[in-house]
Design a protein around this motif. Structure first.
Motif, PDB file in Angstrom:
ATOM      1  N   ASP A 115      44.453  49.122   7.343  1.00  0.00           N
ATOM      2  CA  ASP A 115      44.761  50.540   7.159  1.00  0.00           C
ATOM      3  C   ASP A 115      45.711  50.562   5.969  1.00  0.00           C
ATOM      4  O   ASP A 115      46.868  50.151   6.088  1.00  0.00           O
ATOM      5  N   GLY A 119      50.230  56.411   8.764  1.00  0.00           N
ATOM      6  CA  GLY A 119      51.279  57.440   8.873  1.00  0.00           C
ATOM      7  C   GLY A 119      51.327  58.336   7.658  1.00  0.00           C
ATOM      8  O   GLY A 119      52.358  58.942   7.349  1.00  0.00           O
ATOM      9  N   SER A 120      50.188  58.439   6.959  1.00  0.00           N
ATOM     10  CA  SER A 120      50.238  59.087   5.644  1.00  0.00           C
ATOM     11  C   SER A 120      50.574  60.575   5.702  1.00  0.00           C
ATOM     12  O   SER A 120      50.902  61.172   4.676  1.00  0.00           O
ATOM     13  N   SER A 121      50.528  61.166   6.918  1.00  0.00           N
ATOM     14  CA  SER A 121      50.974  62.564   7.009  1.00  0.00           C
ATOM     15  C   SER A 121      52.464  62.667   6.683  1.00  0.00           C
ATOM     16  O   SER A 121      52.989  63.756   6.456  1.00  0.00           O
ATOM     17  N   ASN A 210      53.576  61.746  21.570  1.00  0.00           N
ATOM     18  CA  ASN A 210      53.461  63.102  21.020  1.00  0.00           C
ATOM     19  C   ASN A 210      53.405  64.089  22.191  1.00  0.00           C
ATOM     20  O   ASN A 210      52.352  64.292  22.804  1.00  0.00           O
ATOM     21  N   TRP A 244      59.696  60.265  18.133  1.00  0.00           N
ATOM     22  CA  TRP A 244      58.304  60.367  17.663  1.00  0.00           C
ATOM     23  C   TRP A 244      58.310  60.518  16.147  1.00  0.00           C
ATOM     24  O   TRP A 244      58.651  61.576  15.623  1.00  0.00           O
ATOM     25  N   SER A 247      54.264  57.974  12.866  1.00  0.00           N
ATOM     26  CA  SER A 247      53.920  56.899  11.947  1.00  0.00           C
ATOM     27  C   SER A 247      54.008  55.611  12.767  1.00  0.00           C
ATOM     28  O   SER A 247      55.106  55.152  13.103  1.00  0.00           O
ATOM     29  N   MET A 248      52.847  55.056  13.100  1.00  0.00           N
ATOM     30  CA  MET A 248      52.842  53.921  14.030  1.00  0.00           C
ATOM     31  C   MET A 248      53.658  52.741  13.503  1.00  0.00           C
ATOM     32  O   MET A 248      54.336  52.041  14.258  1.00  0.00           O
ATOM     33  N   PHE A 262      55.700  52.738  23.135  1.00  0.00           N
ATOM     34  CA  PHE A 262      54.948  53.676  22.296  1.00  0.00           C
ATOM     35  C   PHE A 262      53.644  53.971  23.022  1.00  0.00           C
ATOM     36  O   PHE A 262      52.953  53.048  23.466  1.00  0.00           O
ATOM     37  N   TYR A 264      50.037  56.206  22.697  1.00  0.00           N
ATOM     38  CA  TYR A 264      49.061  57.190  22.218  1.00  0.00           C
ATOM     39  C   TYR A 264      47.876  57.056  23.154  1.00  0.00           C
ATOM     40  O   TYR A 264      46.895  56.374  22.857  1.00  0.00           O
ATOM     41  N   LYS A 276      43.021  57.904  19.877  1.00  0.00           N
ATOM     42  CA  LYS A 276      43.390  58.363  18.532  1.00  0.00           C
ATOM     43  C   LYS A 276      43.425  57.190  17.540  1.00  0.00           C
ATOM     44  O   LYS A 276      42.951  57.290  16.412  1.00  0.00           O
ATOM     45  N   LEU A 277      43.973  56.061  17.988  1.00  0.00           N
ATOM     46  CA  LEU A 277      44.237  54.976  17.046  1.00  0.00           C
ATOM     47  C   LEU A 277      43.045  54.009  16.968  1.00  0.00           C
ATOM     48  O   LEU A 277      42.317  53.835  17.944  1.00  0.00           O
ATOM     49  N   ARG A 278      42.884  53.406  15.823  1.00  0.00           N
ATOM     50  CA  ARG A 278      41.724  52.568  15.561  1.00  0.00           C
ATOM     51  C   ARG A 278      41.980  51.123  16.000  1.00  0.00           C
ATOM     52  O   ARG A 278      43.036  50.550  15.713  1.00  0.00           O
ATOM     53  N   GLU A 282      44.469  48.993  13.503  1.00  0.00           N
ATOM     54  CA  GLU A 282      45.757  49.507  13.985  1.00  0.00           C
ATOM     55  C   GLU A 282      46.127  48.825  15.309  1.00  0.00           C
ATOM     56  O   GLU A 282      47.123  48.110  15.408  1.00  0.00           O
TER      57      GLU A 282
HETATM   58  P1  FDP Z   1      48.343  59.059  10.476  1.00  0.00           P
HETATM   59  O1  FDP Z   1      47.184  59.806  11.062  1.00  0.00           O
HETATM   60  O2  FDP Z   1      49.333  59.943   9.754  1.00  0.00           O
HETATM   61  O3  FDP Z   1      47.931  57.864   9.662  1.00  0.00           O
HETATM   62  O4  FDP Z   1      47.090  56.238  12.154  1.00  0.00           O
HETATM   63  C1  FDP Z   1      47.273  57.315  12.908  1.00  0.00           C
HETATM   64  C2  FDP Z   1      48.670  57.896  12.916  1.00  0.00           C
HETATM   65  O5  FDP Z   1      49.156  58.415  11.718  1.00  0.00           O
HETATM   66  C3  FDP Z   1      49.754  56.926  13.452  1.00  0.00           C
HETATM   67  O6  FDP Z   1      50.424  56.218  12.459  1.00  0.00           O
HETATM   68  C4  FDP Z   1      50.676  57.863  14.201  1.00  0.00           C
HETATM   69  O7  FDP Z   1      51.359  57.219  15.254  1.00  0.00           O
HETATM   70  C5  FDP Z   1      49.747  58.922  14.718  1.00  0.00           C
HETATM   71  O8  FDP Z   1      48.593  58.914  13.877  1.00  0.00           O
HETATM   72  C6  FDP Z   1      50.356  60.297  14.679  1.00  0.00           C
HETATM   73  O9  FDP Z   1      49.564  61.155  15.408  1.00  0.00           O
HETATM   74  P2  FDP Z   1      49.978  62.714  15.663  1.00  0.00           P
HETATM   75  O10 FDP Z   1      49.693  63.404  14.364  1.00  0.00           O
HETATM   76  O11 FDP Z   1      49.079  63.144  16.758  1.00  0.00           O
HETATM   77  O12 FDP Z   1      51.418  62.760  16.022  1.00  0.00           O
END
Ligand code: FDP
Length: 337
Positions: A115, A119-121, A210, A244, A247-248, A262, A264, A276-278, A282
């Protein structure tokens, strides 16, 4: 003599020498990854100045909007890893199909899943992001690796690591004999061993989930979090704190440093997609690191590293961290069953 202060390259070469049969390919591959992470670290820290913030006009295979830095970080990884002769093929969160090594370059014996920017958000709000990777052996005699070659359980990983781009840039690495943390010394451009033999405390009073998904959770997760939140007045008879980061990489680094759990989990909103996570880039690498640091990692129903993968972009529920807390969540799942 203390190992603190060693460069990551010295550490890797010493590990290789401890295995006289080693060809040096893994050391070479790790050195390539280190170079790529240094470049990504540089770009992330300068993204505001050189205009790399914000979204690109595209989506990844999971239908998620891609940030410009997602795409650039992916390109940096591929460009650094494709020509050195250590890899047979790659898989990335940002690319739907496997990434083959161009014919003009030699092929090696390893596969990598990564990846490029987890956590790119968080990029545009200047919070910690990171690169996660998992290294597998390519089954022998395979000229052009296929999906089947990648479908190996997490227990087959040779090496896993992640790099965090935060207040300092750090590389966390396991090759199956513990977990070590290296900090990038920007003055000399090298990762230096600063956190040898990282261990996750078995008990904790800190959880990360979350909470906005609470209404979708299944009963075992509802029960666990409810008991944490009730603190001294509930059955746990102690107060818990919550974090929270979304960002994993940041969450796992915190857990490696001071413990915690942690979660998810799957929930009624995302059950169809599996979580949610791959798994491949991940959950598996983070599980390897957490287990090597004396923590645990589970879906609630099974050990993550024992899941038989079916797809490169497969998603799974993830519950990882301090041993006693993960065991408790697993027990709540079995009591429900
Ligand atoms: P992101 O989509 O920003 O790359 O990889 C998935 C991830 O981040 C994790 O790093 C993080 O823990 C999770 O998604 C955050 O999910 P939420 O937006 O649902 O909080």
């Amino acid at each position: 003599m203390s190992d603190i202060g060693k460069s990551v390259i010295q550490y890797i070469v010493e590990q290789q020498r401890a295995h006289p049969d080693a060809s040096g390919d893994l050391s070479g591959l790790l050195s390539d990854i280190v170079s790529a992470c240094k470049k990504i670290s540089h770009l992330v820290s300068r993204s505001g100045i050189i205009g790399l913030g914000g979204y690109a006009d595209s989506e990844n295979i999971q239908g998620e909007a891609q940030k410009k830095l997602d795409i650039i970080s992916n390109d940096v990884m591929v460009d650094h890893l494709k020509w050195t002769g250590h890899l047979a093929a790659m898989a990335s969160e940002e690319i739907e199909d496997l990434i083959q090594i161009p014919g003009k370059f030699p092929k090696g014996k390893y596969l990598i899943c990564f990846d490029p920017l987890d956590g790119s958000s968080n990029i545009d709000i200047n919070l910690t992001v990171g690169t996660i990777f998992s290294i597998l052996r390519c089954p022998e005699g395979n000229g052009t690796p296929t999906l089947k070659d990648f479908m190996q359980k997490g227990t087959e990983q040779v090496c896993a690591g992640f790099c965090i781009y935060g207040p300092s840039t750090m590389l966390i690495l396991t090759i199956g004999n513990g977990v070590n943390g290296f900090t990038l010394d920007r003055d000399v451009g090298e990762f230096i061993l600063t956190h040898p033999n990282m261990r996750i405390p078995r008990d904790t009073a800190e959880f990360a989930i979350n909470m906005s998904n609470q209404r979708f959770w299944q009963p075992p997760i509802q029960r666990y979090v409810d008991e944490c939140v009730r603190g001294t007045e509930g059955v746990r008879e102690k107060n818990f704190n919550m974090r929270w980061n979304a960002s994993m990489v940041a969450e796992v680094y915190r857990i490696l440093t001071r413990g915690g759990i942690f979660l998810y989990p799957s929930d009624s909103k995302i059950a169809k997609q599996g979580g949610k996570l791959r798994l491949m880039y991940e959950a598996n690498p983070m599980s390897f690191i957490v287990e090597q640091a004396d923590g645990l990692s589970s879906t609630g129903l099974e050990r993550i590293m024992e899941i038989q993968p079916k797809d490169i972009h497969q998603r799974v529920p993830v519950i990882l961290g301090s041993r006693a807390e993960v065991e408790r969540v697993v027990r709540y799942h079995s009591e429900k069953a």
